[in-house]
Structure formats: C-alpha cells, structure tokens
Design a protein around this motif. Structure first.
Motif, PDB file in Angstrom:
ATOM      1  N   HIS A 244       0.822  -1.212   0.000  1.00  0.00           N
ATOM      2  CA  HIS A 244       0.000   0.000   0.000  1.00  0.00           C
ATOM      3  C   HIS A 244       0.857   1.263   0.000  1.00  0.00           C
ATOM      4  O   HIS A 244       0.505   2.258  -0.647  1.00  0.00           O
ATOM      5  N   LEU A 245       1.980   1.235   0.702  1.00  0.00           N
ATOM      6  CA  LEU A 245       2.847   2.410   0.766  1.00  0.00           C
ATOM      7  C   LEU A 245       3.354   2.815  -0.615  1.00  0.00           C
ATOM      8  O   LEU A 245       3.578   3.993  -0.879  1.00  0.00           O
ATOM      9  N   SER A 246       3.502   1.835  -1.499  1.00  0.00           N
ATOM     10  CA  SER A 246       4.006   2.153  -2.837  1.00  0.00           C
ATOM     11  C   SER A 246       2.913   2.647  -3.772  1.00  0.00           C
ATOM     12  O   SER A 246       3.195   3.155  -4.863  1.00  0.00           O
TER      13      SER A 246
ATOM     14  N   ALA B 109       0.039   4.477  -2.378  1.00  0.00           N
ATOM     15  CA  ALA B 109      -0.848   5.320  -1.566  1.00  0.00           C
ATOM     16  C   ALA B 109      -1.340   6.550  -2.311  1.00  0.00           C
ATOM     17  O   ALA B 109      -2.443   7.028  -2.071  1.00  0.00           O
TER      18      ALA B 109
END
Length: 230
Positions: A173-175, A177
């Motif tokens: 998800h961080l990549s 967001a």
C-alpha cells in the motif's frame, strides 16, 4: 465485497484476489483495482489480526522471521514482470492440490516443531517473492504450508496468515498510496464489516476441520481465478 470479506477473513485471509475479481466484473479501471484492493486488504487484515491476537492464537515467534524476509522480497517480486501464461497455470495447480490435501482430514493430529530461523527466513522470502510476482497475497501460500507441514493448528495458522498478510499489504500500500481511487473508503467500510464478522467466526467459533475446509474453498477460488486470468 461483504461476502468475500466474511469468507476470506474466517480463515485468516484478507480477500485481495476476490476484490480484484469483483471489481473486474463491474468494469473498474485496471489502474484503480490494485490500489483499492490493497486498501481493503489492509483494513480487513488489521481487523483480523486484532481478532486473532485477542483470542491468543497468533504465533508471534513463528511470524517474526517470516515477515522479516517476506516484506523486502515482495518489493523485489513486484518489480519483476513474468508472462501470466508461465506462472499462473503452475500456481493454480499448486493451489488446487493444496486444497485437496486440506479438504481430507489428516489421520495424525500431532504437531511437529517449527524449523529454525534460517528455514523460516527462506520460506518467508519465497512466499514474499511469490506474493509480489502474482499479486494474490502471501497468505494463500503460507496457510496450507503451516497446516500440511504440521507446524501449527488450523486456528493458529489463520492467526499467522492474517498477520503475515497485513505486513505485506502495508508494504504494498505504501508504494501505491498516492493512487487510491475515489470511492475506496466506502468499499473499505463494507470489507471491514465483513472482516470483523468473519475473523470473529474464525478466531472463536469455527471448529478446526471447518477452518481447513473453508481454506480449501478459498484456495480453489484463487486457483480458478489464476487459470482464467492467464
């Protein structure tokens, strides 16, 4: 989304493959599907981790080396582009075989000691890499391995799987967001409701054999999806 979240969360999964399939059927743009599915995965896996941890069935010592290796490996796998016709049929057959073995009740109920940290690191890295390559989540591979190897009970396997999925889903998800599409919050709320109920069933109500057989159903669904997407 609600039905998928209930089914998947009851066996310690978050349902990303089902969310992707549902969005594809309803014509959601491909670029929006994966970021939305990751958000739902994080929400459902967070609820599941809380439920299973509250019930005392998350094997933290086993999970630490698995997660430590899987998260960076998932990043590597996500950067590799393999043709679907190469890996999808093989993975689908593997999942269906695992489902068959899980559906049949094992004759022996005793557990074996889990291997050392080096083996667990290797297993975590391998499943993280597969998760990155396929985008279907490392829990699909981890759950049958823990049960069929005799390292954990079905209920503690579900607790391990959902926590493993949470770690990898947060990393994914961080990549993405910045690319979460509009409307995801509503879908995430529906998935959360299903995840809370399903994880409650898995953590406190379903008997071990029912968890095994529900997991077998999930594996077959994932395998069929892989075959049709190849």
């Amino acid at each position: 989304m609600l039905a998928a979240a209930v089914l998947y969360s009851s066996v310690g999964h978050a349902g990303a493959s089902a969310y992707l399939a549902a969005m594809g059927l309803f014509g959601v743009a491909p670029a929006a599907m994966r970021p939305a599915a990751l958000v739902m995965n994080v929400v459902v896996a967070t609820a599941g981790t809380w439920r299973f941890a509250s019930a005392g069935v998350v094997p933290w010592r086993l999970l630490t080396p698995l997660c430590a290796a899987s998260v960076p490996a998932a990043f590597v796998g996500g950067a590799v582009q393999l043709p679907a016709r190469v890996y999808a049929p093989l993975l689908a057959l593997t999942l269906v075989f695992g489902a068959w073995r899980l559906w049949a009740q094992l004759e022996r109920a005793d557990l074996r000691p889990a291997p050392g940290a080096r083996v667990l690191l290797a297993v975590g890295a391998g499943f993280g890499l597969l998760a990155g390559l396929t985008g279907i989540g490392g829990g699909i591979f981890l759950s049958p391995t823990l049960i069929l190897a005799g390292w954990e009970t079905p209920r503690r396997t579900a607790g391990a799987s959902v926590t493993f999925i949470l770690a990898n889903s947060i990393a994914g998800h961080l990549s993405t967001a910045g690319r979460v599409p509009p409307g995801t919050a509503l879908l995430a709320a529906v998935a959360l409701a299903g995840g809370l109920y399903g994880s409650w069933l898995g953590a406190r109500r379903l008997p071990p054999l029912a968890i095994r057989r529900l997991l077998a159903v999930v594996l077959v669904i994932a395998g069929v999806k892989l075959l049709f997407s190849a």
